[in-house]
Design a protein around this motif. Sequence first.
Motif, mmCIF file in Angstrom:
data_model
loop_
_atom_site.group_PDB
_atom_site.id
_atom_site.type_symbol
_atom_site.label_atom_id
_atom_site.label_comp_id
_atom_site.label_asym_id
_atom_site.label_seq_id
_atom_site.Cartn_x
_atom_site.Cartn_y
_atom_site.Cartn_z
ATOM 1 N N UNK A 261 0.855 -1.061 0.039
ATOM 2 C CA UNK A 261 0.028 -0.013 0.142
ATOM 3 C C UNK A 261 0.914 1.537 0.167
ATOM 4 N N UNK A 262 1.557 1.460 -1.083
ATOM 5 C CA UNK A 262 2.529 2.537 -0.981
ATOM 6 C C UNK A 262 1.837 4.010 -1.133
ATOM 7 N N UNK A 263 0.351 4.041 -1.519
ATOM 8 C CA UNK A 263 -0.207 5.192 -1.406
ATOM 9 C C UNK A 263 -0.565 5.685 0.148
ATOM 10 N N UNK A 264 -0.521 4.767 1.015
ATOM 11 C CA UNK A 264 -0.581 4.996 2.523
ATOM 12 C C UNK A 264 0.494 5.339 3.227
ATOM 13 N N UNK A 265 1.166 6.386 3.184
ATOM 14 C CA UNK A 265 2.653 6.814 3.686
ATOM 15 C C UNK A 265 2.750 6.458 5.009
ATOM 16 N N UNK A 266 1.770 6.537 5.755
ATOM 17 C CA UNK A 266 1.995 6.450 7.414
ATOM 18 C C UNK A 266 1.983 4.998 7.643
ATOM 19 N N UNK A 267 2.797 4.625 8.531
ATOM 20 C CA UNK A 267 2.643 3.337 9.023
ATOM 21 C C UNK A 267 2.239 3.187 10.460
ATOM 22 N N UNK A 268 1.807 1.927 11.158
ATOM 23 C CA UNK A 268 1.395 2.008 12.652
ATOM 24 C C UNK A 268 0.394 3.089 12.837
ATOM 25 N N UNK A 269 -0.502 3.102 11.880
ATOM 26 C CA UNK A 269 -1.553 4.575 12.009
ATOM 27 C C UNK A 269 -3.077 4.030 11.534
ATOM 28 N N UNK A 270 -4.069 4.599 12.002
ATOM 29 C CA UNK A 270 -5.351 4.525 11.645
ATOM 30 C C UNK A 270 -5.614 5.344 10.471
ATOM 31 N N UNK A 271 -6.312 4.624 9.467
ATOM 32 C CA UNK A 271 -6.966 5.574 8.262
ATOM 33 C C UNK A 271 -8.399 5.611 8.461
ATOM 34 N N UNK A 272 -8.835 6.879 8.197
ATOM 35 C CA UNK A 272 -10.364 6.935 8.201
ATOM 36 C C UNK A 272 -10.767 7.501 6.868
ATOM 37 N N UNK A 273 -11.512 6.828 6.167
ATOM 38 C CA UNK A 273 -12.318 6.994 4.840
ATOM 39 C C UNK A 273 -13.448 7.321 4.744
ATOM 40 N N UNK A 274 -14.216 8.150 4.200
ATOM 41 C CA UNK A 274 -15.634 8.482 3.838
ATOM 42 C C UNK A 274 -15.767 8.325 2.379
ATOM 43 N N UNK A 275 -17.075 7.577 2.316
ATOM 44 C CA UNK A 275 -17.575 7.508 0.951
ATOM 45 C C UNK A 275 -19.021 7.831 0.831
ATOM 46 N N UNK A 276 -19.292 8.753 -0.132
ATOM 47 C CA UNK A 276 -20.699 9.278 -0.247
ATOM 48 C C UNK A 276 -21.208 9.278 -1.671
ATOM 49 N N UNK A 277 -22.519 8.697 -1.948
ATOM 50 C CA UNK A 277 -23.149 8.488 -3.186
ATOM 51 C C UNK A 277 -23.739 9.647 -3.736
ATOM 52 N N UNK A 278 -23.525 10.010 -4.998
ATOM 53 C CA UNK A 278 -24.460 11.152 -5.581
ATOM 54 C C UNK A 278 -25.249 10.625 -6.635
ATOM 55 N N UNK A 279 -26.481 11.081 -6.849
ATOM 56 C CA UNK A 279 -27.254 10.372 -8.029
ATOM 57 C C UNK A 279 -27.298 11.648 -8.925
ATOM 58 N N UNK A 280 -27.804 11.478 -10.087
ATOM 59 C CA UNK A 280 -27.780 12.465 -11.371
ATOM 60 C C UNK A 280 -28.942 13.555 -10.902
ATOM 61 N N UNK A 281 -29.711 13.303 -9.945
ATOM 62 C CA UNK A 281 -30.705 14.417 -9.610
ATOM 63 C C UNK A 281 -30.130 15.415 -8.358
ATOM 64 N N UNK A 282 -28.890 15.053 -8.052
ATOM 65 C CA UNK A 282 -28.382 15.884 -6.829
ATOM 66 C C UNK A 282 -28.601 15.205 -5.313
#
Length: 105
Positions: free
Chosen positions: A65-86
């Motif tokens: 996971x070279x994109x995750x530069x920090x080790x011995x660390x927590x990562x918090x991601x959020x994902x939000x869906x958007x439809x064509x109506x906004x």
Amino acid sequence: PKPLPLLSATYPSQIDPCCPLTVAVSVPHSPRPPSLSWRCLDDQAFDSYLLTTNVGSILTLPGGTPSLSRGDAWYTLTVTAHNFLGAESPPLTVSFYKSLTPTPS
């Protein structure tokens, strides 16, 4: 617009320096699938990567996971869906730990 349904995801709670990372988001079925916005709340470099990459519903990072530069660390991601109506879904939060110690096999 009416809010979109809640998203769900499957992902590991911890990764080590050798294993890949896969986060798979379940998107509600729709004739026009929603677009997804991915963000990282605690790593600006990875957040920039997410903003400039068309991730879709499955985030896959190679072993190490070279994109995750920090080790011995927590990562918090959020994902939000958007439809064509906004309309958008409530954000889904995904947290995992990147250990610098390989997991015994």
